[in-house]
Design an enzyme around this catalytic site. Structure first.
Site, PDB file in Angstrom:
ATOM      1  N   LYS A 184      34.624  11.543  24.857  1.00  0.00           N
ATOM      2  CA  LYS A 184      35.139  12.999  26.041  1.00  0.00           C
ATOM      3  C   LYS A 184      33.998  13.103  26.793  1.00  0.00           C
ATOM      4  O   LYS A 184      33.084  13.609  26.798  1.00  0.00           O
ATOM      5  CB  LYS A 184      35.481  13.970  25.118  1.00  0.00           C
ATOM      6  CG  LYS A 184      35.955  15.285  25.810  1.00  0.00           C
ATOM      7  CD  LYS A 184      36.169  15.495  27.342  1.00  0.00           C
ATOM      8  CE  LYS A 184      35.995  17.012  27.768  1.00  0.00           C
ATOM      9  NZ  LYS A 184      34.970  17.137  28.645  1.00  0.00           N
ATOM     10  N   GLY A 236      24.880  18.685  24.530  1.00  0.00           N
ATOM     11  CA  GLY A 236      25.214  19.562  25.624  1.00  0.00           C
ATOM     12  C   GLY A 236      24.532  20.941  25.199  1.00  0.00           C
ATOM     13  O   GLY A 236      23.274  20.792  24.884  1.00  0.00           O
ATOM     14  N   THR A 238      23.263  24.557  23.830  1.00  0.00           N
ATOM     15  CA  THR A 238      23.141  24.965  22.519  1.00  0.00           C
ATOM     16  C   THR A 238      24.309  26.003  22.269  1.00  0.00           C
ATOM     17  O   THR A 238      24.939  26.061  20.923  1.00  0.00           O
ATOM     18  CB  THR A 238      21.925  25.913  22.409  1.00  0.00           C
ATOM     19  OG1 THR A 238      20.625  24.961  22.439  1.00  0.00           O
ATOM     20  CG2 THR A 238      21.580  26.687  21.161  1.00  0.00           C
ATOM     21  N   GLU A 239      24.625  26.629  23.237  1.00  0.00           N
ATOM     22  CA  GLU A 239      25.924  27.698  23.237  1.00  0.00           C
ATOM     23  C   GLU A 239      27.250  26.949  22.396  1.00  0.00           C
ATOM     24  O   GLU A 239      27.759  27.274  21.521  1.00  0.00           O
ATOM     25  CB  GLU A 239      26.034  28.286  24.281  1.00  0.00           C
ATOM     26  CG  GLU A 239      27.024  29.551  24.240  1.00  0.00           C
ATOM     27  CD  GLU A 239      27.668  29.962  25.618  1.00  0.00           C
ATOM     28  OE1 GLU A 239      26.881  29.362  26.549  1.00  0.00           O
ATOM     29  OE2 GLU A 239      28.525  30.677  25.606  1.00  0.00           O
ATOM     30  N   GLY A 241      26.978  24.009  21.391  1.00  0.00           N
ATOM     31  CA  GLY A 241      26.665  23.366  20.135  1.00  0.00           C
ATOM     32  C   GLY A 241      26.974  24.190  18.768  1.00  0.00           C
ATOM     33  O   GLY A 241      27.640  23.624  17.832  1.00  0.00           O
ATOM     34  N   GLU A 389      16.814  28.304  29.051  1.00  0.00           N
ATOM     35  CA  GLU A 389      16.927  26.658  29.731  1.00  0.00           C
ATOM     36  C   GLU A 389      17.329  26.869  30.987  1.00  0.00           C
ATOM     37  O   GLU A 389      18.721  27.484  31.175  1.00  0.00           O
ATOM     38  CB  GLU A 389      17.703  25.776  28.844  1.00  0.00           C
ATOM     39  CG  GLU A 389      17.781  24.344  29.354  1.00  0.00           C
ATOM     40  CD  GLU A 389      18.499  23.405  28.331  1.00  0.00           C
ATOM     41  OE1 GLU A 389      19.445  23.619  27.824  1.00  0.00           O
ATOM     42  OE2 GLU A 389      18.114  22.471  28.213  1.00  0.00           O
TER      43      GLU A 389
END
Lengths: 478, 288
Positions: A184, A236, A238-239, A241, A389
């Site tokens: 994706k 991608g 962290t949120e 993830g 970040e």
């Protein structure tokens, strides 16, 4: 200092033939999505619509996973490793043959400078396929026990910062093991993955071995929500993830996560300073700072801080921001309006929280998404720009006095993806490398990648490794 | 025991930071042998005790990780020696806790000693099988090494009170991690006695912390704790696993999922160790 003027040197777009619309790549063919959804992908440098791309829904995900499962069971896993490897070698070769086309397309869709897509993204993507091709018939010797089995079907979700390269990082090791994939691509950068699908067709890769589903976050969520995947690999934020890790709680689906970072780039007083200046620039302004391992926190030893900052500012004054297709461009476009908003907001927080902001004078194009290279000095470790970040061309500068203090400040983050150390002292490099809690430590260099070199994070930067022998383990049932 | 002499029974306590405190809550719970007889009143650890144990583990971990691999191997071997010496005592406790015949329990204790010897030998070899020198295309010496993940929460197996415990604990600490262990809720007696072995085996205080108490109370705190880096859910029931794994995602913990019917007597692979190490890759410049 006198500045050289450059005449425009644009790379020709003629090498790319864009279709007006693209379908989903399922079971070896481009097909229309079940519910007929679509979205536009634009050039972030001009906001020009490049193409209409299919939006995959849950029904398409189901078709793709079924095709991948069938191909895995009936074709790809039973195939001798040497033959699988030869397909991957073919893919590597065709990427090299069509390198210029891929580079131009990548710069168009992503906004990154052509010099970078041409010299970094595309050659490394080919190198990844070439490297893992050679593993396909040597898995018995990879150190994961005798006769390791392919894991099965992998759902792979990749980001927009290195669209083609991240596709290669995900696909090549999976395919080498005999696993098959549903990939994706990111919502804002689907085109190079679709060209890669054409390359798979040219390479006569068996249908269903790789399926590519363009779409948005909901497409990715539909993929992760399936319970018939053997593996989910995500690169991608962290949120997201964490959300994926929660979603897979209590299942047997394996997971690897390559998430955010807030890397320290540490410059000691004995560093080769002119080299370090280039390394700092490369560390944070490469790819507009859209790099999870970017050196976004400069830690400079107090005794040389002033000189380093002066030299750095002078160097930033020579960076050229503008047309990604111009071969002289150093800084391209921010990938999307959404990302630009985030960078603007975080930079504003830096000023609000008391840090001092500086950018070179640089003309910003009227259309498209742009952000000038920016430095914050007087940054306190508690400020958002030192902790969060930014994923943009924004550098936060902090100072230190002793090696111990450098280590303590560098590790003062919930992330742990990368770090840089600049010193002429070899023993100090290894001393620092030992203490830094980060998955990759660059000494007297930064943002360097190689297919043989494992990459991945500590702590909230994720788990699992991509690249090298270690990268195979993510797709082996061993 | 001489006729008429009253035995002096031991109070079973927690093992935190190298000391044996009672629960700060002052609570205990009765522990019964397989035949129903009362074995002990074990300390009923509170959430506060668990948080204290994490603090102790965090404090001890960096120094333990920096101890040479050779030295860590010797410490693990020392645990094996001390366990062997008290084999008879452990055989009796395992037999009573698990309801086994003496000979069977003795076999499990011997296997536990051998398991420690097995992992002791791994300490200075794992980096050689899990590390690599990577031939990058450029003037760099590029190498990858396994490093300990940090503080690992371990939910010990509910059934195998000693061999199961040793089998999940040794692979966590041999690589340089520190552990916070929740012992088998129903069979904690061998675990607490094992903590006495640890305390006399040159294992630095805080490297292993062992709590007894209710899983339902302790496991959610362990899984959600922001200063715990990894979680071995070996001793968790299937219905509890999902909620704990969800909590673990809050700080991207490395989770070793529960196994279905683990066989503790089978010789282990390096897998458990590799689950709680991080691969660090270093690019060192080459130049004259």
């Amino acid at each position: 200092m006198a500045r050289f003027e450059y005449a425009p040197a644009p790379e020709s777009r003629a090498v790319v033939s864009l279709r007006s619309s693209y379908g989903l790549f399922i079971d070896g063919a481009f097909v229309e999505p079940v519910d007929g959804g679509s979205f536009n992908t634009i050039s972030p440098a001009t906001e020009e619509v490049l193409a209409e791309v299919a939006l995959a829904g849950a029904g398409d995900v189901e078709r793709a996973v079924a095709a991948a499962r069938r191909a895995q069971r009936e074709v790809w896993a039973p195939m001798p490793g040497a033959e699988r490897g030869k397909y991957l070698f073919r893919v590597a070769r065709i990427i090299q043959e069509r390198a210029r086309e891929l580079a131009v397309l990548e710069s168009l869709d992503n906004g990154k400078p052509i010099r970078e897509s041409r010299d970094v993204d595309v050659p490394l993507a080919a190198a990844h396929f070439f490297y893992y091709a050679g593993w396909a018939d040597k898995l018995d010797y990879a150190g994961f026990g005798p006769a390791p089995r392919p894991l099965g079907v992998a759902g792979q979700i990749i980001p927009w910062n290195f669209p083609l390269l991240m596709a290669a990082w995900k696909l090549a090791p999976a395919l080498a093991t005999g696993s098959t994939c549903v990939l994706k691509p990111a919502e804002t950068t689907p085109l190079s993955a679709l060209l890669l699908a054409e390359i798979f067709q040219q390479a006569e890769l068996p249908p269903g071995v790789v399926n590519i589903l363009t779409g948005d976050g909901a497409t990715g969520a539909a993929l992760v929500a399936r319970r018939d995947l053997d593996k989910v690999a995500f690169t991608g934020s962290t949120e997201v993830g964490k959300a994926i890790q929660r979603e897979l709680a209590g299942t047997r689906t394996r997971l690897s996560l390559e998430l955010g970072g807030k890397a320290a780039n540490i410059v000691f007083e004995d560093a080769p300073l002119s080299q370090a200046i280039e390394g700092i620039v490369n560390g944070i302004f490469f790819n507009q700072g859209h790099v999870c391992c970017a050196g976004s926190r400069l830690l400079v030893q107090e005794s040389v801080a002033e000189g380093v900052l002066d030299a750095l500012k002078e160097r930033l004054g020579t960076l050229r921001l503008g047309d990604p297709l111009d071969k002289n461009t150093d800084i391209g476009a921010i990938n999307s309006g959404r990302q630009l908003d985030k960078i603007v907001e975080l930079a504003a927080s830096g000023e609000r929280e008391g840090a001092e902001r500086w950018s070179p004078s640089c003309a910003i194009p009227e259309r498209g998404y742009w952000f000038p290279p920016t430095i914050f000095t007087g940054v306190a470790p508690s400020q958002r720009i030192a902790r969060e970040e930014i994923f943009g061309p924004v550098l936060s500068v902090l100072t230190f006095r002793t090696p111990d203090e450098a280590v303590q400040k560098a590790n003062n983050t919930t992330y742990g993806l990368s770090a840089g150390v600049w010193t002429e002292k070899g023993s100090r490099i290894l001393w620092m490398a030992d203490r830094l809690r980060a998955g990759v430590v660059w000494a007297n260099t930064f943002n360097r990648f190689d297919p043989t070199s494992p990459f991945g994070g500590y702590r909230e930067s994720g788990f699992g490794r991509e690249g090298g022998r270690h990268g195979l383990e993510e797709y082996l049932d061993a | 025991m001489p006729e008429g002499r009253l035995a002096v029974n031991k109070t079973y306590k927690l093992y935190v930071a190298g000391a044996f405190p009672r629960s700060e809550s002052g609570r205990s719970y009765p522990v019964h042998a397989a035949d129903g007889a009362l074995l002990a009143n074990a300390a009923l650890a509170s959430r506060k005790d668990l948080r204290d144990a994490v603090v102790a583990a965090r404090a001890a971990q960096p120094k333990w990780a920096r101890t040479t691999a050779y030295n860590r191997g010797q410490v693990l071997y020392r645990i094996a020696e001390m366990l062997e010496e008290r084999a008879a005592q452990f055989a009796e406790q395992v037999a009573r806790s698990e309801g086994l015949a003496g000979a069977e329990a003795g076999r499990l204790v011997a296997a536990s000693v051998d398991r420690l010897v097995y992992y002791a030998g791994w300490s200075d070899k794992l980096a050689q099988i899990a590390g690599a020198a990577n031939p990058v295309a450029g003037p760099y010496f590029n190498f990858s090494l396994p490093e300990p993940t940090g503080v690992i929460g371990v939910v010990a197996p509910p059934g195998s009170s000693l061999l199961g415990l040793v089998s999940v604990l040794a692979p966590v600490i041999v690589t340089g991690n520190a552990a916070v262990v929740v012992a088998s809720e129903e069979r904690p007696v061998p675990a607490v006695t094992f903590a006495e072995v640890l305390a006399t085996s040159d294992v630095p205080g805080g490297v292993v912390n062992l709590l007894t108490g209710r899983l339902a109370e302790l496991a959610p705190v362990l899984a959600a704790h922001r200063d715990v880096d990894g979680l071995d859910l070996c001793g968790i029931s299937e219905q509890d696993a999902a909620a704990l794994e969800r909590a673990a995602a809050d700080n991207v913990k490395r989770v070793l999922r529960r196994e279905v019917a683990p066989d503790w007597e089978r010789r282990p692979s390096p897998r458990r160790m590799l689950h709680f190490v991080e691969t660090k890759t270093v690019w060192h410049p080459i130049g004259a």
